[in-house]
Design a protein around this motif. Structure first.
Motif, PDB file in Angstrom:
ATOM      1  N   CYS A  10       0.848  -1.196   0.000  1.00 42.89           N
ATOM      2  CA  CYS A  10       0.000   0.000   0.000  1.00 42.89           C
ATOM      3  C   CYS A  10       0.881   1.242   0.000  1.00 42.89           C
ATOM      4  N   VAL A  12       1.222   4.617   1.800  1.00 41.86           N
ATOM      5  CA  VAL A  12       0.792   5.184   3.075  1.00 41.86           C
ATOM      6  C   VAL A  12       1.281   6.627   3.191  1.00 41.86           C
ATOM      7  N   THR A  14       2.899   9.520   4.981  1.00 42.88           N
ATOM      8  CA  THR A  14       3.844   9.664   6.097  1.00 42.88           C
ATOM      9  C   THR A  14       3.904  11.084   6.638  1.00 42.88           C
ATOM     10  N   SER A  15       3.462  12.051   5.841  1.00 41.33           N
ATOM     11  CA  SER A  15       3.421  13.440   6.294  1.00 41.33           C
ATOM     12  C   SER A  15       2.462  14.208   5.407  1.00 41.33           C
ATOM     13  N   ASN A  27       5.012   6.529   1.638  1.00 46.48           N
ATOM     14  CA  ASN A  27       5.902   5.384   1.788  1.00 46.48           C
ATOM     15  C   ASN A  27       5.171   4.125   1.327  1.00 46.48           C
ATOM     16  N   GLU A  29       4.304   0.424   2.060  1.00 43.23           N
ATOM     17  CA  GLU A  29       4.272  -0.453   3.231  1.00 43.23           C
ATOM     18  C   GLU A  29       3.418  -1.678   2.964  1.00 43.23           C
ATOM     19  N   ARG A  31       0.465  -4.075   4.494  1.00 46.14           N
ATOM     20  CA  ARG A  31      -0.642  -4.081   5.439  1.00 46.14           C
ATOM     21  C   ARG A  31      -1.320  -5.454   5.384  1.00 46.14           C
ATOM     22  N   SER A  69      -5.105  11.132   7.095  1.00 44.77           N
ATOM     23  CA  SER A  69      -4.209  11.445   8.199  1.00 44.77           C
ATOM     24  C   SER A  69      -2.917  10.677   8.010  1.00 44.77           C
ATOM     25  N   VAL A  70      -1.888  11.111   8.703  1.00 45.79           N
ATOM     26  CA  VAL A  70      -0.619  10.386   8.662  1.00 45.79           C
ATOM     27  C   VAL A  70      -0.859   8.951   9.137  1.00 45.79           C
ATOM     28  N   GLY A  71      -0.361   8.011   8.372  1.00 45.90           N
ATOM     29  CA  GLY A  71      -0.562   6.598   8.669  1.00 45.90           C
ATOM     30  C   GLY A  71      -1.674   5.944   7.877  1.00 45.90           C
ATOM     31  N   ASP A  72      -2.496   6.770   7.195  1.00 45.46           N
ATOM     32  CA  ASP A  72      -3.578   6.228   6.372  1.00 45.46           C
ATOM     33  C   ASP A  72      -3.050   5.795   5.004  1.00 45.46           C
TER      34      ASP A  72
END
Length: 345
Positions: A10, A12, A14-15, A27, A29, A31, A69-72
């Motif tokens: 995925c 993602v 990161t900022s 990034n 990643e 999941r 959001s960050v991490g989504d």
């Protein structure tokens, strides 16, 4: 039968960008994929769509829908094949499009704007362009908001992007003069020689006002605005009395920090004196009427003989690069990311 993996690659977030969106905001990643629950199905994505609305999803400012959001996982439309199912509505082997996000595998229950694809219309990825969001945007924005009449001049910014190209085709189909506003001399040439516009203008030209006057000798009746910014101010001076301005996008402000407003002269006097109508719209407002747009666009393509061009980047790891290049205006036609195991048409 394809055996689903235990995890999916995925993109993602990161900022959140403060200024230009860049590849460092993302990034790649892995999941985990959980077992399917009743009513759910698993899709192997083959194509991802890259669209200007993604800018707003990465800003903290209020918008018509929630951002990321960050991490989504980054939001995106995609096309893929159902590889496993616990749903009575979606069978193994169905090709579907939906708001699945930038990932290779997606679990869904049909609520993420999912619809089955009609393979008769064209290659499956056209469900992300001419027969998808871009087509709905161009058709209803122009026909419902712009209401063009035969013989009028229709100008469109980002004129060789996925929406702009379709605006030009629809306007020409209805007997209008079509003018593409683009970002380079190369695109000016392509717009006129291969993409069917009557005229084209480089928005970066030092003589933009004169170029607009020459491309639109009878003025502009309908302006399909995908850009906003200073270009809007320039086109405004060439609008005819009773003209219509369709506010579709603001890609010109994609470089702005999230706290900085897009400001400029924005000549309100011209709107008053010329009795202009300026209106925004969302393609989702017309989702229930999508078949109307699809039928008309299919007719236009049958008459013209060719599908609009696609700009394809290969590999899910390249999705952030595809987003950045689309925002820079490097693409001609629909920006896509191909991530499928094989190209299915």
């Amino acid at each position: 039968m394809l055996v689903p993996p235990e995890a999916s690659r995925c993109i993602v977030v990161t900022s959140l960008p403060c200024g230009p969106i860049n590849e460092a905001n993302f990034n790649l990643e892995m999941r985990a994929l959980r077992p399917l629950e009743p009513g759910e199905f698993l899709v192997r994505l083959h194509w991802l769509s890259v669209d200007p609305f993604m800018v707003s999803r990465l800003r903290a400012e209020a918008n018509y829908t929630a951002g990321v959001s960050v991490g989504d996982v980054m939001q995106a439309y995609g096309v893929g094949r159902v590889e496993a199912t616990n749903s009575s509505q979606y069978a193994h082997g169905d090709f579907v499009t939906g708001f699945f996000g930038m990932r290779e595998w997606a679990i869904d229950n049909g609520e993420s704007q999912v619809r089955k694809i009609d393979p008769v219309l064209g290659p499956v990825q056209t469900a992300l362009g001419v027969f998808g969001l871009a087509g709905i945007t161009a058709y209803f924005g122009l026909m419902e908001v712009g209401a063009p009449k035969r013989g009028e001049t229709v100008a469109v910014s980002a004129g060789v992007g996925s929406v702009g190209l379709l605006v030009g085709k629809i306007a020409a189909f209805h007997g209008c003069r079509t003018v593409a506003i683009v970002g380079s001399d190369e695109k000016v040439a392509a717009a006129v020689t291969t993409l069917g516009f009557d005229a084209a203008v480089n928005r970066r030209s030092a003589r933009l006002d004169l170029d607009l006057a020459q491309a639109c000798p009878d003025g502009v009746d309908v302006y399909f605005d995908n850009a906003g910014g200073d270009l809007y101010d320039s086109v405004l001076q060439h609008m005819n009395v009773g003209g219509r301005i369709i506010v579709c996008g603001r890609v010109a402000s994609a470089h702005l920090a999230e706290t900085k407003l897009d400001v400029g002269p924005r000549d309100a006097n011209a709107i008053l004196v010329k009795r202009l109508r300026k209106q925004g719209f969302l393609a989702t407002d017309y989702a229930c009427r999508a078949p109307e747009a699809t039928a008309t666009l299919a007719e236009i393509i049958r008459e013209g003989g060719t599908l609009p061009p696609e700009d394809v980047v290969d590999g899910i790891d390249q999705a952030p690069r595809a987003l950045v290049r689309m925002l820079r205006g490097d693409n001609i036609g629909k920006q896509l990311v191909y991530i499928g195991p094989e190209k299915v048409t």
